[in-house]
Structure formats: structure tokens, C-alpha cells
Design an enzyme around this catalytic site. Structure first.
Site, PDB file in Angstrom:
ATOM      1  N   ASN A  91     -12.932  -3.248   2.534  1.00 21.14           N
ATOM      2  CA  ASN A  91     -13.830  -1.986   2.467  1.00 21.14           C
ATOM      3  C   ASN A  91     -14.726  -2.095   1.298  1.00 21.14           C
ATOM      4  O   ASN A  91     -14.314  -2.201   0.226  1.00 21.14           O
ATOM      5  CB  ASN A  91     -13.217  -0.740   2.672  1.00 21.14           C
ATOM      6  N   HIS A 125     -10.472  -4.970  -3.374  1.00 26.55           N
ATOM      7  CA  HIS A 125      -8.959  -5.364  -3.029  1.00 26.55           C
ATOM      8  C   HIS A 125      -8.866  -5.685  -1.468  1.00 26.55           C
ATOM      9  O   HIS A 125      -9.966  -5.223  -0.623  1.00 26.55           O
ATOM     10  CB  HIS A 125      -8.083  -3.936  -2.950  1.00 26.55           C
ATOM     11  N   GLN A 182     -14.416   2.819   1.373  1.00 28.09           N
ATOM     12  CA  GLN A 182     -13.843   2.316   0.048  1.00 28.09           C
ATOM     13  C   GLN A 182     -13.469   3.449  -0.910  1.00 28.09           C
ATOM     14  O   GLN A 182     -14.307   4.430  -1.079  1.00 28.09           O
ATOM     15  CB  GLN A 182     -14.548   1.613  -0.748  1.00 28.09           C
ATOM     16  N   SER A 183     -12.127   3.544  -1.346  1.00 28.13           N
ATOM     17  CA  SER A 183     -11.771   5.016  -2.028  1.00 28.13           C
ATOM     18  C   SER A 183     -11.068   4.404  -3.250  1.00 28.13           C
ATOM     19  O   SER A 183     -11.218   5.244  -4.185  1.00 28.13           O
ATOM     20  CB  SER A 183     -10.519   5.646  -1.146  1.00 28.13           C
ATOM     21  N   VAL A 184     -10.805   3.153  -3.656  1.00 25.87           N
ATOM     22  CA  VAL A 184     -10.553   2.594  -4.799  1.00 25.87           C
ATOM     23  C   VAL A 184     -11.408   1.718  -5.291  1.00 25.87           C
ATOM     24  O   VAL A 184     -11.661   0.717  -4.675  1.00 25.87           O
ATOM     25  CB  VAL A 184      -8.887   2.262  -4.958  1.00 25.87           C
ATOM     26  N   ASP A 203       1.038  -1.138   0.102  1.00 24.33           N
ATOM     27  CA  ASP A 203      -0.134  -0.120   0.021  1.00 24.33           C
ATOM     28  C   ASP A 203       1.011   1.148  -0.046  1.00 24.33           C
ATOM     29  O   ASP A 203       1.860   1.305   0.596  1.00 24.33           O
ATOM     30  CB  ASP A 203      -0.906  -0.056   1.248  1.00 24.33           C
TER      31      ASP A 203
HETATM   32  P1  AMP Z   1      -9.865   1.386   0.234  1.00 21.25           P
HETATM   33  O1  AMP Z   1      -9.895   2.854   1.202  1.00 21.25           O
HETATM   34  O2  AMP Z   1     -10.077   0.315   1.129  1.00 21.25           O
HETATM   35  O3  AMP Z   1     -10.478   1.755  -0.964  1.00 21.25           O
HETATM   36  O4  AMP Z   1      -8.218   1.368   0.030  1.00 21.25           O
HETATM   37  C1  AMP Z   1      -7.458   1.832  -0.862  1.00 21.25           C
HETATM   38  C2  AMP Z   1      -6.092   1.832  -0.687  1.00 21.25           C
HETATM   39  O5  AMP Z   1      -5.429   1.865  -1.806  1.00 21.25           O
HETATM   40  C3  AMP Z   1      -5.463   2.912   0.377  1.00 21.25           C
HETATM   41  O6  AMP Z   1      -5.052   2.168   1.406  1.00 21.25           O
HETATM   42  C4  AMP Z   1      -4.634   3.412  -0.469  1.00 21.25           C
HETATM   43  O7  AMP Z   1      -3.535   4.174   0.455  1.00 21.25           O
HETATM   44  C5  AMP Z   1      -4.388   2.675  -1.454  1.00 21.25           C
HETATM   45  N1  AMP Z   1      -3.738   3.105  -2.642  1.00 21.25           N
HETATM   46  C6  AMP Z   1      -4.281   4.092  -3.488  1.00 21.25           C
HETATM   47  N2  AMP Z   1      -3.476   4.238  -4.569  1.00 21.25           N
HETATM   48  C7  AMP Z   1      -2.367   3.361  -4.610  1.00 21.25           C
HETATM   49  C8  AMP Z   1      -1.344   3.037  -5.465  1.00 21.25           C
HETATM   50  N3  AMP Z   1      -1.161   3.585  -6.527  1.00 21.25           N
HETATM   51  N4  AMP Z   1      -0.455   1.989  -4.999  1.00 21.25           N
HETATM   52  C9  AMP Z   1      -0.778   1.455  -3.722  1.00 21.25           C
HETATM   53  N5  AMP Z   1      -1.950   1.886  -2.913  1.00 21.25           N
HETATM   54  C10 AMP Z   1      -2.593   2.638  -3.277  1.00 21.25           C
END
Ligand code: AMP
Length: 113
Positions: free
Chosen positions: A86, A99, A93-95, A30
Site C-alpha cells: 500500500n 513494507h 497505508q498506515s505505517v 503482522d
Molecule cells: P499498511 O496499512 O499497508 O500500512 O499496513 C501496516 C500493517 O502493519 C498493518 O497490517 C498492521 O496490522 C501492521 N502493524 C502495525 N503495527 C505493527 C506492529 N507493531 N507489529 C506488527 N505489525 C504491525
């Protein structure tokens, strides 16, 4: 090119510290670690979130756990780790590419925030 940052990592089109890769699954560190070990384990195929999984995804999703176990052993965190997925805005959830977070290397409190 894909709009999804995790798809781009799978395709090798975006930088990441990849520590595991096979035909179905990729794992990488991460970018903003919340513990000494913080690894993301993802299906290579774009699945938006748990809300979008289908019966045909079951084998790949099960294998995410096998990869998590393998990486936990590799990273020496078998004394305790947490797996988090998440799903959706209210869960943070941000991405929007499904995952699994693998977190370890420190004491993890409960309940999570
Ligand atoms: P979530 O908030 O559960 O969607 O988790 C998304 C995670 O992706 C967060 O912990 C971010 O720090 C991580 N993240 C976002 N962009 C990248 C990236 N380019 N490489 C590695 N981790 C990332």
C-alpha cells in the site's frame, strides 16, 4: 529512539514475531493478520513509501521478493499467495515505513477492497 515503529522492530527495540532477518531486510508476523499467513517484509533502512524509493534502493527492493518467495515456501502457501504494498493515504497505508504484505493460507478474492 526512532519514532518509526518498524525501525524500532528492526533495532530490536519493539516486540515482534520476527521470522527473517539479514543486514538489509526484516520480516515479522503482522500484529493484526488478515489471513492465516500474514507477514510483513521490510527494508531495514527507513524508506517512507514507494513514493520515496530511489534507484539505489533497487537491489534491496528486489530482494524483498526473494525473501517473500522463501517465506511462502517456508509457510507452505505456495498454492497461492498475494503480495501487497500500500502506498499513500488513499491506498490505506498506515505505517510510513515501506513494507510488503505477504498473505496466504486462504482463498483471496479479487478485486481487493
Ligand atoms: P499498511 O496499512 O499497508 O500500512 O499496513 C501496516 C500493517 O502493519 C498493518 O497490517 C498492521 O496490522 C501492521 N502493524 C502495525 N503495527 C505493527 C506492529 N507493531 N507489529 C506488527 N505489525 C504491525
Amino acid at each position: 529512539m526512532s519514532e518509526c515503529i518498524f525501525c524500532r522492530i528492526v533495532q530490536g527495540m519493539a516486540p515482534a514475531r520476527v521470522i527473517y532477518r539479514d543486514e538489509e531486510i526484516t520480516a515479522f508476523h503482522d500484529i493484526n493478520p488478515q489471513a492465516p499467513v500474514h507477514i510483513l517484509i521490510i527494508p531495514n533502512r527507513h524508506i517512507t513509501s514507494v513514493a520515496c524509493i530511489e534507484p539505489g534502493d533497487a537491489n534491496t527492493l528486489g530482494r524483498l521478493f526473494l525473501v517473500a518467495r522463501q517465506l511462502a515456501e517456508q509457510e507452505n502457501i505456495t498454492d497461492g499467495y498475494r503480495i501487497v504494498v500500500n502506498s499513500g493515504r488513499m491506498a490505506g497505508q498506515s505505517v510510513y515505513h515501506l513494507h510488503m504484505h505477504l498473505l496466504g493460507g486462504r482463498r483471496l478474492s479479487w478485486p481487493p477492497g
